[in-house]
Design a protein around this motif. Structure first.
Motif, PDB file in Angstrom:
ATOM      1  N   ARG A 162      50.445  29.846  30.639  1.00  0.00           N
ATOM      2  CA  ARG A 162      49.631  28.686  30.265  1.00  0.00           C
ATOM      3  C   ARG A 162      49.574  28.518  28.757  1.00  0.00           C
ATOM      4  O   ARG A 162      49.603  27.399  28.245  1.00  0.00           O
ATOM      5  N   TRP A 189      46.926  41.924  40.980  1.00  0.00           N
ATOM      6  CA  TRP A 189      46.100  40.788  40.568  1.00  0.00           C
ATOM      7  C   TRP A 189      45.981  40.715  39.049  1.00  0.00           C
ATOM      8  O   TRP A 189      46.088  39.631  38.462  1.00  0.00           O
ATOM      9  N   HIS A 190      45.804  41.842  38.391  1.00  0.00           N
ATOM     10  CA  HIS A 190      45.679  41.847  36.928  1.00  0.00           C
ATOM     11  C   HIS A 190      46.988  41.452  36.261  1.00  0.00           C
ATOM     12  O   HIS A 190      46.998  40.686  35.288  1.00  0.00           O
ATOM     13  N   ALA A 239      49.359  39.588  37.595  1.00  0.00           N
ATOM     14  CA  ALA A 239      49.577  38.161  37.859  1.00  0.00           C
ATOM     15  C   ALA A 239      48.695  37.300  36.964  1.00  0.00           C
ATOM     16  O   ALA A 239      49.140  36.276  36.429  1.00  0.00           O
ATOM     17  N   LYS A 240      47.424  37.715  36.808  1.00  0.00           N
ATOM     18  CA  LYS A 240      46.511  36.947  35.956  1.00  0.00           C
ATOM     19  C   LYS A 240      46.975  36.954  34.502  1.00  0.00           C
ATOM     20  O   LYS A 240      46.941  35.933  33.820  1.00  0.00           O
ATOM     21  N   LYS A 241      47.443  38.128  34.052  1.00  0.00           N
ATOM     22  CA  LYS A 241      47.913  38.224  32.672  1.00  0.00           C
ATOM     23  C   LYS A 241      49.136  37.349  32.445  1.00  0.00           C
ATOM     24  O   LYS A 241      49.247  36.654  31.429  1.00  0.00           O
ATOM     25  N   LYS A 242      50.049  37.357  33.417  1.00  0.00           N
ATOM     26  CA  LYS A 242      51.261  36.546  33.280  1.00  0.00           C
ATOM     27  C   LYS A 242      50.929  35.063  33.364  1.00  0.00           C
ATOM     28  O   LYS A 242      51.506  34.237  32.651  1.00  0.00           O
ATOM     29  N   LEU A 243      49.953  34.702  34.225  1.00  0.00           N
ATOM     30  CA  LEU A 243      49.570  33.309  34.374  1.00  0.00           C
ATOM     31  C   LEU A 243      48.970  32.764  33.083  1.00  0.00           C
ATOM     32  O   LEU A 243      49.352  31.675  32.614  1.00  0.00           O
ATOM     33  N   PHE A 244      48.072  33.518  32.466  1.00  0.00           N
ATOM     34  CA  PHE A 244      47.465  33.072  31.212  1.00  0.00           C
ATOM     35  C   PHE A 244      48.493  33.011  30.095  1.00  0.00           C
ATOM     36  O   PHE A 244      48.434  32.154  29.220  1.00  0.00           O
TER      37      PHE A 244
END
Length: 415
Positions: free
Chosen positions: A407, A396-397, A399-404
């Motif tokens: 963006r 989850w971390h 994925a969140k880091k890659k998503l931000f």
């Protein structure tokens, strides 16, 4: 024995007291039985004492630890002096330091040994990290780690000498080999108790030994509870709850979770927890900590953090251990143990009792029995429960880091 006509009690009073009187044990883990009043009352008293020592946090637990952590050494030294002067003590100590080399091929032995070191040092529980957070930033953590490890292992060897000197005395008096001893509770409540009854002033030495056991148990709870409460207080929701209330909630929850161990099959429930919820999860956590720090966080950055706190970097030996030796050895032990447990189901000692018509032939009051299928499933859940959140949260971390990050790139292109 209260019943002088009871041949089983007369033949082995310690085993009779343990299984028949104290535990009132059933024949299997599937036979729950009723709550044992004495054990249940002691269970509640133990948690009340734990809460009293912890409700103010590190201030109250620190003061209590001055007594709970130091007084057991007074008892150990007293028992050591008495034990080594007993007849047959040398033979018992020789048994302790005479290894059975064939057992080195059993991966379960290595898993239990690693789990014991993890448990006794509180590695993988979070207690060391939690208590260490109260230290000053410039504290010499390397020195503290070395002192803790040396004192811990030295105390373990010293306690082993105390126990086996008394077991040697038991062999000299009752002709029961010092090697004939059960692990776990059986060592303290049957083997050691049998030997103490043959000593002068048995009530004194028994009271000292078991009082020491109570203090060690309560002292162990300090780190466990603090390791649970400390991280929770980092979350905004729990920051609004007073420390005393949060500690009370945690103690009540853990007290209720342990109530099945107060039933007549409670010893088997304890063995189930001890078999599955300690060694394997701790080994998983140990490997994860080594890999995350040495490979993901970066070992050199970690070494620089240590240099900032202590004034010097750890030498190449420690770096090599953290990055290669420790994770490799723990992984090998972990994989071998998992394979062994899959091929041969975990066992527990089920109470079979004593034949009153032939008590001298009833040497074994319990026999090794495999856990039933449903207990094996519960055990598997115990292993997975503390392990599964690690890969889930890591994914989850990432994925969140890659998503931000993506963006941010899209935003820059748009601008």
């Amino acid at each position: 024995c209260e019943d002088v006509n009871n041949t089983c009690c007369a033949n082995d009073p310690a085993a009779y007291m343990w299984y028949e009187t104290n535990l009132q044990a059933t024949g299997s883990i599937g036979e729950t039985g009723d709550f044992v009043p004495g054990i249940t009352i002691c269970w509640f008293i133990g948690w009340v004492l734990t809460y009293i020592c912890l409700f103010k946090g590190i201030q109250s637990s620190g003061k209590a630890a001055y007594f709970t952590a130091t007084f057991p050494y007074v008892v150990l030294v007293s028992l050591f002096i008495r034990g080594v002067t007993l007849e047959g003590a040398g033979k018992g100590i020789a048994v302790l330091f005479t290894p059975d080399m064939s057992r080195l091929l059993d991966p379960i032995v290595w898993m239990d040994a690693a789990g014991q070191i993890f448990y006794s040092l509180s590695v993988g529980f979070g207690a060391l990290i939690c208590f260490g957070s109260y230290n000053p930033v410039k504290n010499n953590c390397g020195r503290d780690a070395a002192i803790i490890a040396i004192i811990n292992c030295g105390t373990s060897v010293f306690a082993g000498i105390v126990v086996y000197s008394v077991l040697g005395f038991r062999e000299a008096k009752l002709d029961i080999p010092a090697t004939d001893v059960q692990g776990g509770p059986g060592l303290a409540f049957i083997a050691y108790a049998t030997a103490v009854t043959e000593m002068p002033l048995p009530q004194l030495w028994a009271a000292a030994f078991f009082f020491m056991m109570v203090l060690l148990a309560i002292d162990s709870e300090f780190g466990t509870i603090e390791a649970c409460i400390g991280p929770l207080q980092d979350y905004p929701f729990f920051q609004n709850i007073r420390k005393e209330v949060l500690c009370l909630i945690m103690c009540v929850v853990l007290c209720l979770l342990g109530l099945p161990m107060c039933t007549q099959s409670g010893l088997y429930v304890f063995v189930l927890w001890d078999t599955f919820s300690v060694a394997l999860p701790l080994l998983f956590i140990g490997v994860a900590e080594c890999v995350v720090v040495a490979w993901f966080y970066d070992l050199e950055k970690f070494a620089e953090d240590i240099e900032y706190m202590t004034g010097s970097q750890p030498n190449i030996y420690w770096k090599f251990c953290w990055k290669y030796i420790s994770p490799t050895l723990i992984t090998l032990i972990l994989v071998a143990s998992l394979i062994k447990q899959c091929l041969s189901p975990a066992m527990y000692s089920a109470f079979v009792g004593c034949d009153p018509l032939n008590p001298t032939e009833s040497k074994d009051w319990a026999k090794d029995t495999p856990f039933p299928w449903w207990a094996q499933i519960i055990g598997a859940v115990m292993v997975m429960f503390p392990v599964f959140p690690m890969p889930i949260l890591a994914t989850w971390h990432f994925a969140k880091k890659k998503l931000f990050k993506n963006r941010g790139q899209v935003g820059s292109y748009t601008a």
